[in-house]
Design an enzyme around this catalytic site. Structure first.
Site, mmCIF file in Angstrom:
data_model
loop_
_atom_site.group_PDB
_atom_site.id
_atom_site.type_symbol
_atom_site.label_atom_id
_atom_site.label_comp_id
_atom_site.label_asym_id
_atom_site.label_seq_id
_atom_site.Cartn_x
_atom_site.Cartn_y
_atom_site.Cartn_z
ATOM 1 N N SER A 1 -1.712 -0.586 -5.250
ATOM 2 C CA SER A 1 -2.643 -1.691 -5.502
ATOM 3 C C SER A 1 -2.154 -2.506 -6.703
ATOM 4 O O SER A 1 -1.044 -3.022 -6.683
ATOM 5 C CB SER A 1 -4.051 -1.127 -5.699
ATOM 6 O OG SER A 1 -5.019 -2.142 -5.601
ATOM 7 N N ASP B 1 -7.042 -1.658 5.676
ATOM 8 C CA ASP B 1 -6.819 -1.909 4.251
ATOM 9 C C ASP B 1 -7.366 -3.255 3.789
ATOM 10 O O ASP B 1 -7.254 -4.256 4.500
ATOM 11 C CB ASP B 1 -5.306 -1.877 3.997
ATOM 12 C CG ASP B 1 -4.920 -1.501 2.585
ATOM 13 O OD1 ASP B 1 -5.698 -1.760 1.659
ATOM 14 O OD2 ASP B 1 -3.817 -0.946 2.434
ATOM 15 N N HIS C 1 -7.317 1.589 2.070
ATOM 16 C CA HIS C 1 -6.569 1.240 0.858
ATOM 17 C C HIS C 1 -5.933 2.444 0.145
ATOM 18 O O HIS C 1 -5.134 2.261 -0.762
ATOM 19 C CB HIS C 1 -7.507 0.511 -0.109
ATOM 20 C CG HIS C 1 -6.829 -0.227 -1.217
ATOM 21 N ND1 HIS C 1 -5.834 -1.162 -1.002
ATOM 22 C CD2 HIS C 1 -6.997 -0.173 -2.573
ATOM 23 C CE1 HIS C 1 -5.434 -1.652 -2.158
ATOM 24 N NE2 HIS C 1 -6.108 -1.062 -3.129
#
Length: 308
Positions: free
Chosen positions: A121, A261, A288
Site C-alpha cells: 500500500s 482490492d 487489499h
C-alpha cells in the site's frame, strides 16, 4: 497452513530528524539470519502510519524460503518514536522523511549494498520512490496493493463506493461533508467498505486488529498525510504522484493486487506501463491484504519470485 516461528531479533536504531526537537528511534525486527548469505527482504508497511503488525505474515518467508525478513515501524507509529505534537504538520511529515528513515536503517544493518524491498500500500509508494533514485544495493522490488497516483486512488475509491448500499453511501457522504468523520456512525459505514475491499477475513486476524489499534492510539501520521479513511483522502498526499518518474525504476519489479482490492487494476496500471522489467500477479480471493487473506499463496508467489 501453520508455520513455525522464525528466530527473531528486536532492536532500535537512532534516527536524527531535523525539526523533531527530541531524540528519535526506529524500532525494527529481524526474522531469520542476516548472516546466512541470503539476500534480505525489507518490508515497508502501509498507512502512512499503520504500523507493521498487519504485514507480519511476511515473516514466514524466513521459514518457507530461508529469506531473512526485516520489518520496522515507521516514525510516528507503533514501537518507534511518536511525535503527536506534529499533528497536521505537513512540512514535517513528508515522503523525504520516510525515505531518509529507510536509508538510515539500511546503513545501520549494513545491508545497503544488497537487499530486496516489498512495500505494501503506502509502503509500495515509498518503495517505488526509493527505487526511482536507483540505489545501487536494491536488487528486486515488490509493489503490493500500491499506488502511483493518489488522484487515481481516489477515482478508484469513488467507483467502489458507488457499489455500496445507498444508506452506507449516504452516511459516509454526510459525515464527510459535516466534518464528523470521527463519529461511530461513520466508522460503522466505513467498515462496510473495509470488509469488501481492504480485509475480507472474518473475524479480522489479530495482526490486523493490532494495526488498527496502533492507528487509533496515535493517528498523527495517518491523519496528516492520508486522512480519515482509506477512501476519503484529505491529507498532504492527496495530489501526490510519481507516474512520470516510474520509468526510472530499473530493477526487476513484481506487482501484486487482489481481485477485490481497493488498489484496483486501474490504480496499479501505471506501474505496469512505465516499469520496464515488470511482472503482475493478482490474487483471486483477496482484497487489499493478501498476506492475511491468502497467506500460503502469498508466500509461494513472493518467495518464488525472490528466489527465481
Amino acid at each position: 497452513m501453520t508455520y513455525p516461528e522464525p528466530p527473531t531479533i528486536e532492536a532500535e536504531v537512532d534516527f536524527k530528524v531535523e525539526g523533531a526537537r527530541k531524540p528519535c528511534k526506529t524500532w525494527y525486527t529481524i526474522f531469520g539470519d542476516l548472516k546466512s548469505g541470503v539476500r534480505p527482504l525489507v518490508c515497508l508497511h502501509g498507512g502512512p502510519g499503520a504500523a507493521h503488525n498487519y504485514i507480519r505474515p511476511m515473516r514466514f518467508l524466513a521459514i518457507t524460503h530461508s529469506i531473512p525478513v526485516i520489518m520496522y515501524d515507521q516514525l510516528g507509529v507503533g514501537n518507534s518514536t511518536h511525535l503527536p505534537e506534529k499533528m497536521g504538520d505537513g512540512k514535517f511529515w513528508t515522503v523525504s522523511l520516510f525515505l531518509a528513515e529507510l536509508d538510515n536503517l539500511l546503513k545501520h544493518l549494513g545491508i545497503q549494498d544488497d537487499y530486496d524491498i516489498i512495500g505494501q500500500s503506502w509502503g509500495g509508494l515509498l518503495g517505488a520512490c526509493h527505487a526511482i533514485t536507483q540505489p545501487k544495493g536494491l536488487h528486486r522490488l515488490i509493489l503490493a496493493n500500491s499506488v502511483a497516483s493518489m488522484t487515481m486512488w481516489v477515482e478508484a475509491a469513488n467507483s467502489l463506493r458507488r457499489d455500496l448500499p445507498k444508506d452506507v453511501q449516504d452516511t459516509l457522504l454526510a459525515h464527510e461533508t459535516d466534518g464528523t468523520t470521527d463519529s461511530p456512525e461513520y466508522e460503522t459505514a466505513m467498515e462496510v467498505f473495509y470488509r469488501k475491499h481492504v480485509c475480507r477475513v472474518n473475524p479480522y486476524p489479530k495482526d490486523w486488529e493490532d494495526t488498527e489499534a496502533a492507528i487509533k492510539a496515535d493517528g498523527t501520521v495517518y491523519l496528516t498525510m492520508n486522512g480519515p479513511s482509506e477512501f476519503f483522502i484529505t491529507g498532504t498526499l492527496k495530489d501526490f504522484s510519481i507516474v512520470d518518474e516510474l520509468h526510472k525504476i530499473v530493477v526487476p519489479t513484481l506487482l501484486l493486487n487482489g481481485k477485490y482490492d481497493e488498489a484496483t487494476d486501474y490504480v496499479m496500471q501505471p506501474f505496469f506501463d512505465k516499469i520496464e522489467k515488470v511482472k503482475w500477479v493478482r490474487f483471486a480471493e483477496s482484497s487489499h491484504t493478501p498476506q492475511l487473506e491468502e497467506t500460503d499463496e502469498f508466500l509461494r508467489v513472493v518467495g518464488g519470485y525472490l528466489k527465481a
